[in-house]
Design a protein around this motif. Structure first.
Motif, PDB file in Angstrom:
ATOM      1  N   VAL A 165       0.824  -1.211   0.000  1.00 30.13           N
ATOM      2  CA  VAL A 165       0.000   0.000   0.000  1.00 30.13           C
ATOM      3  C   VAL A 165       0.859   1.262   0.000  1.00 30.13           C
ATOM      4  N   ILE A 166       1.769   1.362   0.967  1.00 26.97           N
ATOM      5  CA  ILE A 166       2.537   2.599   1.123  1.00 26.97           C
ATOM      6  C   ILE A 166       3.508   2.800  -0.033  1.00 26.97           C
ATOM      7  N   ALA A 167       4.295   1.771  -0.340  1.00 26.50           N
ATOM      8  CA  ALA A 167       5.325   1.914  -1.366  1.00 26.50           C
ATOM      9  C   ALA A 167       4.756   2.299  -2.735  1.00 26.50           C
ATOM     10  N   PRO A 168       3.684   1.655  -3.226  1.00 25.86           N
ATOM     11  CA  PRO A 168       3.163   2.075  -4.538  1.00 25.86           C
ATOM     12  C   PRO A 168       2.716   3.534  -4.570  1.00 25.86           C
ATOM     13  N   VAL A 169       2.077   3.991  -3.499  1.00 27.18           N
ATOM     14  CA  VAL A 169       1.599   5.374  -3.468  1.00 27.18           C
ATOM     15  C   VAL A 169       2.771   6.345  -3.440  1.00 27.18           C
ATOM     16  N   VAL A 170       3.732   6.099  -2.551  1.00 27.09           N
ATOM     17  CA  VAL A 170       4.875   7.011  -2.403  1.00 27.09           C
ATOM     18  C   VAL A 170       5.739   7.011  -3.653  1.00 27.09           C
ATOM     19  N   GLU A 171       6.102   5.836  -4.146  1.00 25.18           N
ATOM     20  CA  GLU A 171       7.047   5.751  -5.251  1.00 25.18           C
ATOM     21  C   GLU A 171       6.457   6.296  -6.552  1.00 25.18           C
ATOM     22  N   GLU A 172       5.215   5.933  -6.850  1.00 28.19           N
ATOM     23  CA  GLU A 172       4.625   6.432  -8.090  1.00 28.19           C
ATOM     24  C   GLU A 172       4.376   7.938  -8.035  1.00 28.19           C
ATOM     25  N   SER A 173       4.033   8.450  -6.861  1.00 31.77           N
ATOM     26  CA  SER A 173       3.865   9.906  -6.734  1.00 31.77           C
ATOM     27  C   SER A 173       5.192  10.624  -6.925  1.00 31.77           C
ATOM     28  N   PRO A 176       9.318   0.805 -15.190  1.00 25.44           N
ATOM     29  CA  PRO A 176       8.862   1.553 -16.357  1.00 25.44           C
ATOM     30  C   PRO A 176       7.419   1.278 -16.727  1.00 25.44           C
ATOM     31  N   LEU A 177       6.972   0.037 -16.589  1.00 26.28           N
ATOM     32  CA  LEU A 177       5.584  -0.292 -16.907  1.00 26.28           C
ATOM     33  C   LEU A 177       4.621   0.460 -16.002  1.00 26.28           C
ATOM     34  N   PHE A 178       4.909   0.523 -14.711  1.00 29.42           N
ATOM     35  CA  PHE A 178       4.022   1.240 -13.786  1.00 29.42           C
ATOM     36  C   PHE A 178       3.946   2.723 -14.164  1.00 29.42           C
ATOM     37  N   THR A 179       5.103   3.343 -14.289  1.00 26.84           N
ATOM     38  CA  THR A 179       5.147   4.790 -14.470  1.00 26.84           C
ATOM     39  C   THR A 179       4.688   5.214 -15.853  1.00 26.84           C
ATOM     40  N   VAL A 180       4.832   4.328 -16.844  1.00 28.62           N
ATOM     41  CA  VAL A 180       4.347   4.640 -18.188  1.00 28.62           C
ATOM     42  C   VAL A 180       2.844   4.900 -18.175  1.00 28.62           C
ATOM     43  N   LEU A 181       2.110   4.259 -17.276  1.00 33.63           N
ATOM     44  CA  LEU A 181       0.668   4.519 -17.164  1.00 33.63           C
ATOM     45  C   LEU A 181       0.416   5.980 -16.781  1.00 33.63           C
ATOM     46  N   THR A 182       1.239   6.503 -15.876  1.00 32.35           N
ATOM     47  CA  THR A 182       1.149   7.932 -15.553  1.00 32.35           C
ATOM     48  C   THR A 182       1.523   8.779 -16.758  1.00 32.35           C
ATOM     49  N   LEU A 207      -3.246   6.869 -10.643  1.00 29.92           N
ATOM     50  CA  LEU A 207      -3.969   5.866  -9.850  1.00 29.92           C
ATOM     51  C   LEU A 207      -3.798   4.471 -10.445  1.00 29.92           C
ATOM     52  N   LEU A 208      -3.830   4.365 -11.769  1.00 27.41           N
ATOM     53  CA  LEU A 208      -3.600   3.064 -12.400  1.00 27.41           C
ATOM     54  C   LEU A 208      -2.185   2.570 -12.128  1.00 27.41           C
ATOM     55  N   ALA A 209      -1.216   3.466 -12.191  1.00 26.74           N
ATOM     56  CA  ALA A 209       0.169   3.081 -11.897  1.00 26.74           C
ATOM     57  C   ALA A 209       0.300   2.564 -10.470  1.00 26.74           C
ATOM     58  N   MET A 210      -0.344   3.257  -9.526  1.00 31.63           N
ATOM     59  CA  MET A 210      -0.313   2.789  -8.138  1.00 31.63           C
ATOM     60  C   MET A 210      -0.974   1.420  -7.998  1.00 31.63           C
ATOM     61  N   GLY A 211      -2.102   1.225  -8.692  1.00 31.02           N
ATOM     62  CA  GLY A 211      -2.811  -0.044  -8.593  1.00 31.02           C
ATOM     63  C   GLY A 211      -2.013  -1.209  -9.149  1.00 31.02           C
ATOM     64  N   VAL A 212      -1.404  -1.020 -10.320  1.00 28.31           N
ATOM     65  CA  VAL A 212      -0.605  -2.099 -10.909  1.00 28.31           C
ATOM     66  C   VAL A 212       0.637  -2.362 -10.058  1.00 28.31           C
ATOM     67  N   HIS A 213       1.236  -1.307  -9.533  1.00 26.50           N
ATOM     68  CA  HIS A 213       2.397  -1.459  -8.650  1.00 26.50           C
ATOM     69  C   HIS A 213       2.008  -2.248  -7.396  1.00 26.50           C
ATOM     70  N   ALA A 214       0.854  -1.937  -6.822  1.00 27.81           N
ATOM     71  CA  ALA A 214       0.385  -2.662  -5.630  1.00 27.81           C
ATOM     72  C   ALA A 214       0.124  -4.133  -5.956  1.00 27.81           C
ATOM     73  N   LEU A 215      -0.444  -4.390  -7.142  1.00 25.50           N
ATOM     74  CA  LEU A 215      -0.678  -5.779  -7.550  1.00 25.50           C
ATOM     75  C   LEU A 215       0.631  -6.534  -7.684  1.00 25.50           C
ATOM     76  N   TRP A 216       1.618  -5.898  -8.262  1.00 29.91           N
ATOM     77  CA  TRP A 216       2.929  -6.526  -8.436  1.00 29.91           C
ATOM     78  C   TRP A 216       3.581  -6.827  -7.082  1.00 29.91           C
ATOM     79  N   ASN A 217       3.610  -5.849  -6.191  1.00 28.54           N
ATOM     80  CA  ASN A 217       4.218  -6.075  -4.870  1.00 28.54           C
ATOM     81  C   ASN A 217       3.420  -7.087  -4.065  1.00 28.54           C
ATOM     82  N   GLY A 218       2.086  -7.005  -4.141  1.00 25.31           N
ATOM     83  CA  GLY A 218       1.256  -7.938  -3.383  1.00 25.31           C
ATOM     84  C   GLY A 218       1.399  -9.364  -3.845  1.00 25.31           C
ATOM     85  N   SER A 219       1.655  -9.559  -5.161  1.00 24.86           N
ATOM     86  CA  SER A 219       1.795 -10.929  -5.664  1.00 24.86           C
ATOM     87  C   SER A 219       2.998 -11.622  -5.041  1.00 24.86           C
TER      88      SER A 219
END
Length: 431
Positions: A140-148, A226-232, A259-271
């Protein structure tokens, strides 16, 4: 055919690249000085770089840092070359891309390390459950902080280098360079820490933690960040195409992309954190690989769309006499562009090839400027900028025009037969 002396006189009349841009107003305030702003940005990034260097070295040790640095560098040239290839139609300035990479590697990484550590420790103290705090921090925290933190670089270029940020490809390239820089620093930390763990445990070779970390982060998923941030970047790129009066779209699309970048990042870390190794591989194969393929297709399609924009808008200038009729077809083909540069280099030398390259860049900028004018996004100084670009094109026309005409015919972009002329033994039609 012009003599070398005549050609040299023509090239001598071409202004320096720094004088290409139209400048609508004089600099009157200190902060508007390019030197001051560049100095402030470089100083900020340098300080962030020194701080992140100290933090990573403290975490990994000197030997771990050097090992991590060497291994983390391996995918960087490949990723940078791939994103730069996508940007070949209308290449953005290298200063923007270097700023993006430096922001990701220094500023964004520093913010992420400090914020993630603080948030995870605060959650662990509040809940008295360090294990749950680590899981929550990763998913939760890392995807929000890093993508922002990474999105801040895209936002800065979108706001302050708006002329260089014209569409989807620009958003993807800026996001890709930013994320590549961030992943570079993060990989140093992970690989250096893994090496330190191997030193403690006495493991080495393929069974080592370093080898496993290298396989997962460098071999399997160098494109993850790059995949996460490319969504932004896509959100900002689509917003750049919107008319100025559509303020909601220009604001909502970047936010949606983030928001999509954060969501995909969270999915990746959560997996990896929640589902274990098999869950990680399942998400990797079922979602990440198809998503990467889809985004790659979209980006290449956007590049082809840029070439179609050139072929649609430059004929108006050919009809007005600014370009020859064969130039728009040549300028809308990457193969014909390369043939024109090769022809000029083999026939007249490298200065002529540079002039052709500059002519191609200016003509592309002109086509995109006219495209934005049709969409209502060109700005109030459109006429001045158009005249400036046409002026610079005209100064290079006698050098670049014949090369582009020859390339258009040689590449089959136009069907009229090429003239029979002596070009010093160089035959661009010979394969």
């Amino acid at each position: 055919m012009r003599s070398p002396q005549q050609l040299a006189e023509l090239l001598a009349a071409v202004p320096e690249r720094s004088r290409w841009r139209y400048k609508p107003r004089r600099v009157s305030h200190l902060w508007r000085s390019k030197a001051v702003r560049a100095g402030a940005v470089i100083t900020l990034l340098a300080l962030c770089g020194l701080m992140i260097l100290a933090l990573v070295r403290e975490e990994t040790g000197t030997r771990g840092f050097l090992v991590g640095l060497g291994l983390a560098t391996l995918p960087v040239p490949l990723l940078m070359a791939a994103f730069r290839w996508l940007d070949r139609v209308q290449p953005g300035p290298w200063r923007n891309l270097l700023f993006s990479f430096a922001w990701g590697a220094c500023a964004a990484a520093l913010v992420a390390i400090i914020a993630n550590t603080f948030a995870t420790r605060w959650i662990a103290t509040a809940t008295a459950d360090p294990a749950s705090a680590d899981t929550l921090g990763a998913t939760v925290i890392a995807p929000v902080v890093e993508e922002s933190a990474k999105a801040a670089a895209i936002l800065l270029i979108f706001l302050f280098r708006r002329r260089d940020f014209t569409g989807i490809v620009d958003g993807v390239v800026v996001a890709g360079f930013t994320a590549t820089g961030f992943a570079f620093t993060e990989n140093i930390l992970y690989l250096g820490s893994a090496f330190g763990e191997d030193q403690t445990l006495g493991t080495s070779g393929l069974e080592s933690v370093t080898a496993a970390t290298f396989f997962v982060r460098i071999v399997m998923s160098p494109f993850a960040h790059p995949l996460f941030t490319v969504l932004t970047g896509l959100g900002f790129g689509i917003a750049a195409l919107a008319a100025r009066q559509r303020r909601f779209r220009r604001t909502a699309l970047p936010v949606l992309g983030l928001l999509l970048a954060m969501g995909v990042h969270a999915l990746w870390n959560g997996s990896a954190t929640l589902l274990g190794p098999w869950g990680f591989y399942a998400v990797y194969g079922a979602f990440m690989v198809p998503a990467f393929g889809l985004l790659t297709w979209l980006t290449i399609w956007s590049r082809q769309r840029e070439l179609r924009t050139i072929s649609r808008h430059l004929p108006a200038y050919a009809a007005a006499g600014w370009l020859s009729p064969d130039e728009p077809p040549a300028l809308s083909s990457m193969r014909a562009r390369a043939m024109a540069r090769d022809f000029a280099r083999h026939t007249f030398g490298r200065p002529a090839a540079n002039a052709v390259s500059e002519y191609e860049s200016l003509a592309t900028t002109l086509a995109f400027l006219r495209h934005r004018a049709h969409r209502g996004t060109a700005g109030e100084d459109f006429a001045e900028r158009e005249r400036e670009l046409l002026h610079h094109l005209w100064q290079r026309r006698e050098v670049a025009g014949p090369a582009l005409t020859y390339a258009a015919r040689a590449s089959g972009r136009v069907w009229s037969p090429p003239p029979h002329r002596d070009y010093g033994g160089y035959n661009p039609y010979r394969s």
